[in-house]
Design an enzyme around this catalytic site. Structure first.
Site, PDB file in Angstrom:
ATOM      1  N   GLU A  91      -5.502   9.722  55.517  1.00  0.00           N
ATOM      2  CA  GLU A  91      -4.493  10.608  54.497  1.00  0.00           C
ATOM      3  C   GLU A  91      -5.071  12.125  54.722  1.00  0.00           C
ATOM      4  O   GLU A  91      -5.838  12.383  55.337  1.00  0.00           O
ATOM      5  CB  GLU A  91      -5.304  10.041  53.159  1.00  0.00           C
ATOM      6  CG  GLU A  91      -4.837   8.801  52.806  1.00  0.00           C
ATOM      7  CD  GLU A  91      -5.151   8.329  51.332  1.00  0.00           C
ATOM      8  OE1 GLU A  91      -4.503   7.374  51.024  1.00  0.00           O
ATOM      9  OE2 GLU A  91      -6.381   8.969  50.865  1.00  0.00           O
ATOM     10  N   CYS A 104      -5.179  19.721  53.706  1.00  0.00           N
ATOM     11  CA  CYS A 104      -6.569  19.171  53.894  1.00  0.00           C
ATOM     12  C   CYS A 104      -6.270  17.985  55.167  1.00  0.00           C
ATOM     13  O   CYS A 104      -5.374  16.822  54.802  1.00  0.00           O
ATOM     14  CB  CYS A 104      -7.095  18.572  52.572  1.00  0.00           C
ATOM     15  SG  CYS A 104      -8.538  17.490  52.768  1.00  0.00           S
ATOM     16  N   CYS A 111     -15.626   6.983  57.647  1.00  0.00           N
ATOM     17  CA  CYS A 111     -16.779   7.812  57.790  1.00  0.00           C
ATOM     18  C   CYS A 111     -18.077   7.084  57.763  1.00  0.00           C
ATOM     19  O   CYS A 111     -18.198   6.097  56.953  1.00  0.00           O
ATOM     20  CB  CYS A 111     -16.650   8.705  56.702  1.00  0.00           C
ATOM     21  SG  CYS A 111     -18.085  10.008  56.854  1.00  0.00           S
ATOM     22  N   CYS A 115     -21.777   8.908  52.296  1.00  0.00           N
ATOM     23  CA  CYS A 115     -22.330   9.445  50.876  1.00  0.00           C
ATOM     24  C   CYS A 115     -22.003   8.923  49.584  1.00  0.00           C
ATOM     25  O   CYS A 115     -20.698   8.068  49.562  1.00  0.00           O
ATOM     26  CB  CYS A 115     -21.413  10.907  50.841  1.00  0.00           C
ATOM     27  SG  CYS A 115     -22.152  11.994  52.209  1.00  0.00           S
ATOM     28  N   CYS A 118     -18.281   9.335  47.419  1.00  0.00           N
ATOM     29  CA  CYS A 118     -17.193   9.345  48.310  1.00  0.00           C
ATOM     30  C   CYS A 118     -16.462   8.048  48.489  1.00  0.00           C
ATOM     31  O   CYS A 118     -17.203   7.440  49.138  1.00  0.00           O
ATOM     32  CB  CYS A 118     -17.651   9.955  49.560  1.00  0.00           C
ATOM     33  SG  CYS A 118     -16.144  10.499  50.455  1.00  0.00           S
ATOM     34  N   GLY A 168     -13.685  11.429  56.881  1.00  0.00           N
ATOM     35  CA  GLY A 168     -14.308  11.587  58.160  1.00  0.00           C
ATOM     36  C   GLY A 168     -15.339  12.779  57.733  1.00  0.00           C
ATOM     37  O   GLY A 168     -15.031  13.612  57.205  1.00  0.00           O
ATOM     38  N   GLU A 169     -16.463  12.812  58.844  1.00  0.00           N
ATOM     39  CA  GLU A 169     -17.266  13.992  59.048  1.00  0.00           C
ATOM     40  C   GLU A 169     -16.644  14.651  60.312  1.00  0.00           C
ATOM     41  O   GLU A 169     -16.955  14.200  61.530  1.00  0.00           O
ATOM     42  CB  GLU A 169     -18.613  13.576  59.250  1.00  0.00           C
ATOM     43  CG  GLU A 169     -19.657  14.480  59.883  1.00  0.00           C
ATOM     44  CD  GLU A 169     -19.750  15.787  59.236  1.00  0.00           C
ATOM     45  OE1 GLU A 169     -19.348  16.985  59.737  1.00  0.00           O
ATOM     46  OE2 GLU A 169     -20.224  15.825  58.009  1.00  0.00           O
ATOM     47  N   SER A 200     -15.653  21.424  56.904  1.00  0.00           N
ATOM     48  CA  SER A 200     -16.725  21.075  56.209  1.00  0.00           C
ATOM     49  C   SER A 200     -17.504  19.928  56.729  1.00  0.00           C
ATOM     50  O   SER A 200     -17.020  18.943  57.417  1.00  0.00           O
ATOM     51  CB  SER A 200     -15.729  20.380  54.650  1.00  0.00           C
ATOM     52  OG  SER A 200     -16.847  19.847  53.941  1.00  0.00           O
ATOM     53  N   SER A 222     -21.400  20.541  52.374  1.00  0.00           N
ATOM     54  CA  SER A 222     -21.657  19.509  51.410  1.00  0.00           C
ATOM     55  C   SER A 222     -23.061  19.649  50.906  1.00  0.00           C
ATOM     56  O   SER A 222     -23.830  18.690  51.453  1.00  0.00           O
ATOM     57  CB  SER A 222     -21.051  18.231  51.792  1.00  0.00           C
ATOM     58  OG  SER A 222     -19.607  18.150  51.922  1.00  0.00           O
ATOM     59  N   LEU A 223     -23.154  20.099  49.883  1.00  0.00           N
ATOM     60  CA  LEU A 223     -24.601  20.378  49.359  1.00  0.00           C
ATOM     61  C   LEU A 223     -25.033  19.336  48.602  1.00  0.00           C
ATOM     62  O   LEU A 223     -25.722  18.443  48.757  1.00  0.00           O
ATOM     63  CB  LEU A 223     -25.169  21.884  48.990  1.00  0.00           C
ATOM     64  CG  LEU A 223     -26.607  22.235  48.972  1.00  0.00           C
ATOM     65  CD1 LEU A 223     -27.108  22.317  50.468  1.00  0.00           C
ATOM     66  CD2 LEU A 223     -26.502  23.684  48.206  1.00  0.00           C
ATOM     67  N   HIS A 224     -24.660  19.223  47.241  1.00  0.00           N
ATOM     68  CA  HIS A 224     -24.499  18.268  46.330  1.00  0.00           C
ATOM     69  C   HIS A 224     -25.998  18.017  45.442  1.00  0.00           C
ATOM     70  O   HIS A 224     -26.033  17.345  44.661  1.00  0.00           O
ATOM     71  CB  HIS A 224     -24.086  16.979  46.755  1.00  0.00           C
ATOM     72  CG  HIS A 224     -22.828  17.252  47.453  1.00  0.00           C
ATOM     73  ND1 HIS A 224     -21.679  17.936  46.881  1.00  0.00           N
ATOM     74  CD2 HIS A 224     -22.248  16.797  48.641  1.00  0.00           C
ATOM     75  CE1 HIS A 224     -20.744  18.026  47.611  1.00  0.00           C
ATOM     76  NE2 HIS A 224     -20.899  17.482  48.613  1.00  0.00           N
ATOM     77  N   ASN A 299     -14.385  13.352  41.053  1.00  0.00           N
ATOM     78  CA  ASN A 299     -13.308  12.393  40.869  1.00  0.00           C
ATOM     79  C   ASN A 299     -13.687  10.862  40.975  1.00  0.00           C
ATOM     80  O   ASN A 299     -13.760  10.533  42.034  1.00  0.00           O
ATOM     81  CB  ASN A 299     -12.292  12.942  41.849  1.00  0.00           C
ATOM     82  CG  ASN A 299     -11.890  14.384  41.484  1.00  0.00           C
ATOM     83  OD1 ASN A 299     -11.425  14.964  40.683  1.00  0.00           O
ATOM     84  ND2 ASN A 299     -12.138  15.349  42.535  1.00  0.00           N
ATOM     85  N   CYS A 342     -10.553  15.607  45.652  1.00  0.00           N
ATOM     86  CA  CYS A 342     -11.608  15.750  46.453  1.00  0.00           C
ATOM     87  C   CYS A 342     -12.453  14.277  46.333  1.00  0.00           C
ATOM     88  O   CYS A 342     -12.922  14.150  45.253  1.00  0.00           O
ATOM     89  CB  CYS A 342     -12.499  16.874  46.150  1.00  0.00           C
ATOM     90  SG  CYS A 342     -13.818  16.801  47.269  1.00  0.00           S
TER      91      CYS A 342
END
Length: 370
Positions: A91, A104, A111, A115, A118, A168-169, A200, A222-224, A299, A342
């Site tokens: 996507e 995006c 991936c 995470c 996600c 994906g990363e 990212s 991407s810290l989180h 989300n 996101c």
């Protein structure tokens, strides 16, 4: 097998043309036809010699991934689904704003990083996307938005920013991502500024260093979480590259970056990482790194147990950061009515069960230690 010209940046296309007895300026001409004009028919590349057009028609193809779905959200966000073969689909999301249009795009079918918050990670992992599949998303969306029909000639840049934040990363597919980035930046292709292209990452440290050397663009991490204990749970790659090593890599990256700060993305999870104490812990963690914090309301997606932090809690968290002088924004949720926000991108991933083995292969192909 025919060669897909969308897989080549300027250097690669020049080398390919040299192998077939063609001069370098012909490669630049074709690059402009492909990306600036969106041309898919060699016969219509009118400033090329007929002999070259005929040669190309036998040697090469122009093959972007096909759009198989196109959904428009209530806020104007538009989500595209691309078929990439083998039962896989990825996507991309176009987000229109008053002064810019951001696309995006995805870099992998699924991936491997898993995470916990996600949707893409829950789809599992199949493979890396090729350069043509990455750049082809932009190529196709520009066609869908009418960018190749004269609007940009009139001074309107339909897509002004590109972020590699889809499925994906990106840094686990670094060889292909670097070639794709060079096309995004090339004046004969898309001509975007380094400040308007963002990669990212969840924190693949050796790849951050390589990106710094080969093609530094804007960096988002991407810290989180404000500590390793919680980040190990939310972002499992942290067990290999803990926060201290990620932040050190960010400082090295800033020596070459087009911006003087790193963007840290922080998803707001109710009761998980959104307390006042965690905001202060985050400030202490980032005190040495010039940065901008982007708070992202979670989300939801089917099957998740996480909840979005209440708006009052997000505001309070932001106020603590802002009062300490840290530039902090809260991302406006866009496209959630079409699952385009996101963390919601899921696409379609076939044969997704071998995440561990496939990810090890990707580390090898990306030049990263296992």
């Amino acid at each position: 097998m025919a060669i897909n010209l969308l897989d080549f940046d300027a250097a690669g296309l020049t080398g390919l043309f040299a192998e077939h007895g063609e001069r370098a300026f012909r490669a630049r001409q074709v690059l402009r036809w492909l990306h600036r004009c969106g041309q898919a028919d060699f016969a219509d590349m009118t400033d090329l010699a007929r002999s070259l057009r005929e040669k190309l028609s036998t040697l090469a193809i122009i093959s972007p991934p096909a759009i198989v779905a196109d959904r428009l959200g209530e806020d104007g966000t538009r989500k595209f689904l691309f078929a990439v073969g083998g039962g896989n689909a990825v996507e991309a999301v176009f987000i229109p704003e008053v002064e810019r249009g951001t696309l995006c795009i995805s870099t992998q079918a699924g991936c491997a990083l898993d995470c916990s918050f996600c949707a893409t990670g829950k789809q599992g992992f199949n493979r890396n996307l090729s350069v043509g599949e990455i750049v082809g998303q932009l190529w196709q969306v520009r066609h869908a938005l009418g960018a190749y029909s004269g609007r940009e000639a009139a001074g309107e840049r339909v897509i002004s920013n590109v972020v590699l934040m889809g499925m994906g990363e990106p840094l686990a597919n670094l060889d292909n991502v670097i070639v794709a980035l060079r096309l995004l930046l090339d004046d004969n292709a898309y001509g975007l500024s380094r400040r308007r292209v963002t990669v990212s990452t969840s924190g693949l440290v050796p790849a951050i260093d390589r990106l710094r050397e080969e093609c530094p663009v804007a960096l988002a991490v991407s810290l989180h979480a404000p500590n390793d204990r919680l980040r190990d749970e939310l972002v499992p790659i942290n067990r290999k590259y803990p926060l201290s090593s990620v932040l050190a890599a960010c400082l090295r990256y800033l020596q070459r970056a087009p911006r003087d700060f790193v963007t840290f993305e922080y998803i707001m999870l109710d009761g998980v990482n959104d307390s006042d104490a965690q905001a202060h812990e985050l400030l202490a963690l980032l005190r040495e790194v010039p940065c901008k914090l982007n708070l992202i309301p979670f989300n939801p997606f089917p099957g998740t147990s996480y909840r979005r932090s209440p708006a009052t809690r997000i505001r309070r968290f932001a106020e603590i950061l802002l009062s300490a002088g840290v530039v902090t924004t809260t991302r406006k949720t866009r496209g959630d009515d079409i699952a385009a926000a996101c963390g919601q991108l899921a696409g379609q991933v076939h044969d997704r069960t071998q995440r561990t083995r496939q990810y090890a292969v990707h580390l090898v192909h990306s030049g990263l230690p296992q």
